[in-house]
Write a protein that holds these residues in place. Sequence first.
Motif, PDB file in Angstrom:
ATOM      1  N   LYS A 258       0.825  -1.195  -0.129  1.00  0.00           N
ATOM      2  CA  LYS A 258       0.041  -0.166   0.058  1.00  0.00           C
ATOM      3  C   LYS A 258       0.955   1.253  -0.103  1.00  0.00           C
ATOM      4  N   SER A 261      -0.499   7.154   1.277  1.00  0.00           N
ATOM      5  CA  SER A 261      -1.972   7.801   1.142  1.00  0.00           C
ATOM      6  C   SER A 261      -2.992   6.873   1.312  1.00  0.00           C
ATOM      7  N   GLN A 262      -2.709   5.735   1.039  1.00  0.00           N
ATOM      8  CA  GLN A 262      -3.908   4.507   1.372  1.00  0.00           C
ATOM      9  C   GLN A 262      -3.904   4.140   2.714  1.00  0.00           C
ATOM     10  N   THR A 265      -5.671   7.256   4.393  1.00  0.00           N
ATOM     11  CA  THR A 265      -6.993   7.312   4.004  1.00  0.00           C
ATOM     12  C   THR A 265      -7.708   6.405   4.945  1.00  0.00           C
ATOM     13  N   GLU A 266      -7.308   5.038   4.997  1.00  0.00           N
ATOM     14  CA  GLU A 266      -7.853   4.148   5.770  1.00  0.00           C
ATOM     15  C   GLU A 266      -7.953   4.477   7.105  1.00  0.00           C
ATOM     16  N   SER A 291      -3.344  12.147   0.192  1.00  0.00           N
ATOM     17  CA  SER A 291      -3.932  11.806   1.793  1.00  0.00           C
ATOM     18  C   SER A 291      -4.915  12.675   2.081  1.00  0.00           C
TER      19      SER A 291
END
Length: 387
Positions: A258, A261-262, A265-266, A291
């Motif tokens: 990942k 930013s992923q 975001t999560e 992000s």
Amino acid sequence: MVGNSSSNTAGKPIRCKAAIVQKPGEPLVIEDVIVAPPKQREVRIKVICTSLCHSDLSFWKLTDPPAIYPRILGHEAVGIVESVGEGVHEVVEGDTVIPIFLADCGECTDCLSEKSNLCTKFPFSLSPWMEREETSRFTDINGETLYHFLSVSSFSEYTVVDIAHLTKIDQAIPPNRACLLSCGVSTGLGAAWKTAKVEAGTTVAIFGLGAIGLAVAEGARLCGAKRIIGVDVNQDKCEIGKKFGVTDFVNPGNCGDKTVSQIITEMTGGGADYCFECVGMKSLVHEAYASCRKGWGKVVVLGVDHPQSMLTFNSFEVLHSGKSIMGSFFGGLKPKSDIRILEKRYMDKEIRLDEFVTHEVDFKDINKAFDLMTEGKSLRCVIWMNK
């Protein structure tokens, strides 16, 4: 004509010690130099202590223009007014002052506005000269010119600074803390407070936990941010960040398949409200943008990248996402007024400056400060001129 000073050295050249960079990347050499008297609207100060900023390190190694040698680096400092030039009324002999690389003339449209801290009369430049007439106040003992740095040159026992670059402060604040307000720490604090205007209860992500990034965390904490996410490749910054309010830590090397930013975001259920890029890498600016939460996310750029480095955004994405991106020079702070606010907040024990000082050395050991920063062992190393 000499300004308002009773000093017995006023109007006369002063011979003192300064640390000089003769060639890029070589150890600084402490030599006798001659510091000329201040001219109109200039002030000569006796430097008490100075701290090493990453910008000093960058210019110490620089081989191409605007590199110029021999030069006296240093720009985070605190000092005492020794004498003043003609037309100086804002400070007098004996006042405690900090020099700041960003001018605040108090006269131009921008300095008179609350919307900007970018002086029009004396715009920021990397000139090796004094601003009003482009000459130097430093020479070596043979009369050869020594160049200025960022309008300050604090790696000298005495230096001459234009009044537009000086802020008078309370002499009660310890000098080894006051000097931190000259650049990096103020930049980070201001970016959260003045530029982003971080709101209470929001989420902040900080890319790069050097001194500026940690100061952003401190500023976000003061603004009441609920969650402060620090991003750094140095795992040690996880524990260090906690001292400044960092609540979560992301090491890009531990994200697996990942992107950062992923992960963010999560973690945040859609992205951080505010993202700060504090390294100076265009890839991190793009990662910070990715992000940020759609609709109201703000990206604040503080890191200094290569001047030719270009950012590339998809036009439709910019339109559709509703995010904003902005630069923050010196944290959006106005040197003449906002520094006094930060100073008071430190004296009132609201702002933590002590934790930024990881090392202190004597002037004769100034090269040790460079070694510590090069090795990534210090946040701020304070250099005492005559302890």
